[in-house]
Design a protein around this motif. Structure first.
Motif, PDB file in Angstrom:
ATOM      1  N   PRO A 127      15.800   8.550 -20.121  1.00  0.00           N
ATOM      2  CA  PRO A 127      16.320   9.383 -18.728  1.00  0.00           C
ATOM      3  C   PRO A 127      15.417   9.667 -17.988  1.00  0.00           C
ATOM      4  CG  PRO A 127      17.752   9.679 -20.610  1.00  0.00           C
ATOM      5  CD  PRO A 127      16.618   9.119 -21.398  1.00  0.00           C
ATOM      6  N   GLU A 128      14.340  10.432 -18.434  1.00  0.00           N
ATOM      7  CA  GLU A 128      13.270  10.845 -17.573  1.00  0.00           C
ATOM      8  C   GLU A 128      12.533   9.958 -16.703  1.00  0.00           C
ATOM      9  OE1 GLU A 128      14.630  13.640 -20.636  1.00  0.00           O
ATOM     10  OE2 GLU A 128      13.558  11.546 -20.820  1.00  0.00           O
ATOM     11  N   ASP A 129      12.691   8.725 -17.090  1.00  0.00           N
ATOM     12  CA  ASP A 129      12.148   7.481 -16.161  1.00  0.00           C
ATOM     13  C   ASP A 129      12.996   7.215 -14.996  1.00  0.00           C
ATOM     14  OD1 ASP A 129      11.202   6.127 -19.432  1.00  0.00           O
ATOM     15  OD2 ASP A 129       9.851   7.273 -18.228  1.00  0.00           O
ATOM     16  N   THR A 130      14.062   7.680 -14.936  1.00  0.00           N
ATOM     17  CA  THR A 130      14.905   7.489 -13.888  1.00  0.00           C
ATOM     18  C   THR A 130      14.386   8.071 -12.497  1.00  0.00           C
ATOM     19  OG1 THR A 130      17.031   7.578 -14.983  1.00  0.00           O
ATOM     20  CG2 THR A 130      16.894   7.938 -12.560  1.00  0.00           C
ATOM     21  N   ALA A 131      14.230   6.987 -11.598  1.00  0.00           N
ATOM     22  CA  ALA A 131      13.055   7.033 -10.163  1.00  0.00           C
ATOM     23  C   ALA A 131      13.335   5.957  -9.479  1.00  0.00           C
ATOM     24  CB  ALA A 131      11.691   7.448 -10.636  1.00  0.00           C
ATOM     25  N   VAL A 132      12.936   6.053  -8.168  1.00  0.00           N
ATOM     26  CA  VAL A 132      12.609   4.654  -7.375  1.00  0.00           C
ATOM     27  C   VAL A 132      11.077   4.571  -7.776  1.00  0.00           C
ATOM     28  CG1 VAL A 132      12.197   3.917  -5.031  1.00  0.00           C
ATOM     29  CG2 VAL A 132      14.155   5.683  -5.619  1.00  0.00           C
ATOM     30  N   TYR A 133      10.716   3.399  -8.014  1.00  0.00           N
ATOM     31  CA  TYR A 133       9.773   2.883  -8.401  1.00  0.00           C
ATOM     32  C   TYR A 133       9.169   2.081  -7.267  1.00  0.00           C
ATOM     33  CZ  TYR A 133      10.007   4.406 -13.078  1.00  0.00           C
ATOM     34  OH  TYR A 133      10.190   5.138 -14.293  1.00  0.00           O
ATOM     35  N   CYS A 134       7.799   2.401  -6.864  1.00  0.00           N
ATOM     36  CA  CYS A 134       7.095   1.654  -5.475  1.00  0.00           C
ATOM     37  C   CYS A 134       5.761   1.249  -6.003  1.00  0.00           C
ATOM     38  CB  CYS A 134       6.995   2.643  -4.595  1.00  0.00           C
ATOM     39  SG  CYS A 134       8.377   3.385  -3.720  1.00  0.00           S
ATOM     40  N   CYS A 135       5.512   0.174  -5.504  1.00  0.00           N
ATOM     41  CA  CYS A 135       4.320  -0.391  -5.878  1.00  0.00           C
ATOM     42  C   CYS A 135       3.266  -0.449  -4.346  1.00  0.00           C
ATOM     43  CB  CYS A 135       4.239  -1.965  -6.072  1.00  0.00           C
ATOM     44  SG  CYS A 135       4.988  -3.171  -4.731  1.00  0.00           S
ATOM     45  N   THR A 136       2.073  -0.179  -5.016  1.00  0.00           N
ATOM     46  CA  THR A 136       0.864   0.045  -4.122  1.00  0.00           C
ATOM     47  C   THR A 136      -0.363  -0.816  -4.181  1.00  0.00           C
ATOM     48  OG1 THR A 136      -0.049   1.298  -5.465  1.00  0.00           O
ATOM     49  CG2 THR A 136       1.535   2.307  -4.115  1.00  0.00           C
ATOM     50  N   ALA A 137      -1.207  -1.270  -3.278  1.00  0.00           N
ATOM     51  CA  ALA A 137      -2.262  -2.050  -3.181  1.00  0.00           C
ATOM     52  C   ALA A 137      -3.347  -0.933  -2.452  1.00  0.00           C
ATOM     53  CB  ALA A 137      -2.017  -3.221  -2.422  1.00  0.00           C
ATOM     54  N   GLY A 138      -4.581  -1.110  -3.345  1.00  0.00           N
ATOM     55  CA  GLY A 138      -5.708  -0.400  -2.764  1.00  0.00           C
ATOM     56  C   GLY A 138      -7.034  -0.983  -3.080  1.00  0.00           C
ATOM     57  N   THR A 139      -8.205  -0.618  -2.733  1.00  0.00           N
ATOM     58  CA  THR A 139      -9.451  -1.133  -2.963  1.00  0.00           C
ATOM     59  C   THR A 139      -9.975  -0.769  -4.424  1.00  0.00           C
ATOM     60  OG1 THR A 139     -10.858   0.507  -1.992  1.00  0.00           O
ATOM     61  CG2 THR A 139     -10.095  -1.400  -0.738  1.00  0.00           C
ATOM     62  N   THR A 140      -9.401   0.325  -4.929  1.00  0.00           N
ATOM     63  CA  THR A 140      -9.884   0.749  -6.238  1.00  0.00           C
ATOM     64  C   THR A 140      -8.852   1.427  -6.908  1.00  0.00           C
ATOM     65  OG1 THR A 140     -10.998   2.900  -5.667  1.00  0.00           O
ATOM     66  CG2 THR A 140     -12.360   1.047  -5.442  1.00  0.00           C
ATOM     67  N   ILE A 141      -8.906   1.449  -8.412  1.00  0.00           N
ATOM     68  CA  ILE A 141      -7.741   2.317  -9.308  1.00  0.00           C
ATOM     69  C   ILE A 141      -7.989   3.845  -8.711  1.00  0.00           C
ATOM     70  CG2 ILE A 141      -7.434   3.118 -11.306  1.00  0.00           C
ATOM     71  CD1 ILE A 141      -7.648   0.152 -12.503  1.00  0.00           C
ATOM     72  N   THR A 142      -9.208   4.222  -8.429  1.00  0.00           N
ATOM     73  CA  THR A 142      -9.361   5.593  -8.078  1.00  0.00           C
ATOM     74  C   THR A 142      -8.636   5.750  -6.777  1.00  0.00           C
ATOM     75  OG1 THR A 142     -11.613   5.586  -9.219  1.00  0.00           O
ATOM     76  CG2 THR A 142     -11.103   7.415  -7.646  1.00  0.00           C
ATOM     77  N   LEU A 143      -8.782   5.041  -5.914  1.00  0.00           N
ATOM     78  CA  LEU A 143      -8.063   5.446  -4.687  1.00  0.00           C
ATOM     79  C   LEU A 143      -6.457   5.382  -4.969  1.00  0.00           C
ATOM     80  CD1 LEU A 143     -10.296   3.633  -1.867  1.00  0.00           C
ATOM     81  CD2 LEU A 143      -9.704   5.965  -2.296  1.00  0.00           C
ATOM     82  N   ILE A 144      -6.028   4.322  -5.656  1.00  0.00           N
ATOM     83  CA  ILE A 144      -4.795   4.502  -6.020  1.00  0.00           C
ATOM     84  C   ILE A 144      -3.991   5.580  -6.664  1.00  0.00           C
ATOM     85  CG2 ILE A 144      -3.001   2.894  -7.473  1.00  0.00           C
ATOM     86  CD1 ILE A 144      -4.209   0.480  -6.476  1.00  0.00           C
TER      87      ILE A 144
END
Length: 122
Positions: A87-104
């Motif tokens: 139940p704690e996973d309930t949320a709006v999930y958004c995807c993102t794009a960036g140049t590095t994992i660190t920036l994401i």
């Protein structure tokens, strides 16, 4: 780059869902990709990320071992396989794009897509 997430829905605790995020543009394979989520009344939080080649992944502690991020550069799509949902996973999930994992992970200089709702019932 434009991003559109889909695949959310209602699932019982212990169940699974797979989210997909389709990206436009011919440069998809040059971006690291990630997922964030925002629960009602709470701040948005980083969930997982994958490098541009798919060889490196990173997960936040609450989802490690339950969620798997992957990508298909031929299809311009990133996935989030979610197992053993709580139940704690309930949320709006958004995807993102960036140049590095660190920036994401730091949500700096990244592209955001529209979210998809995931609801986990107890």
């Amino acid at each position: 780059v434009q991003l559109q997430a889909f695949g959310g829905g209602l699932v019982q605790a212990g169940g699974s869902l797979r989210l997909s995020c389709a990206a436009s543009g011919r440069t998809f394979s040059t971006y690291a990709m990630g997922w964030f989520r925002q629960a009602p009344g709470k701040e948005r939080k980083f969930v997982a990320a994958v490098s541009s080649s798919g060889s490196t992944t990173y997960y936040e502690a609450p989802v490690k071992g339950r969620f798997t991020i992957s990508r298909d550069n031929a299809k311009n799509t990133v996935y989030l396989q979610m197992n053993s949902l709580e139940p704690e996973d309930t949320a709006v999930y958004c995807c993102t794009a960036g140049t590095t994992i660190t920036l994401i992970r730091s949500a700096r200089d990244i592209y955001w897509g529209q979210g998809t709702q995931v609801t986990v019932s107890s």
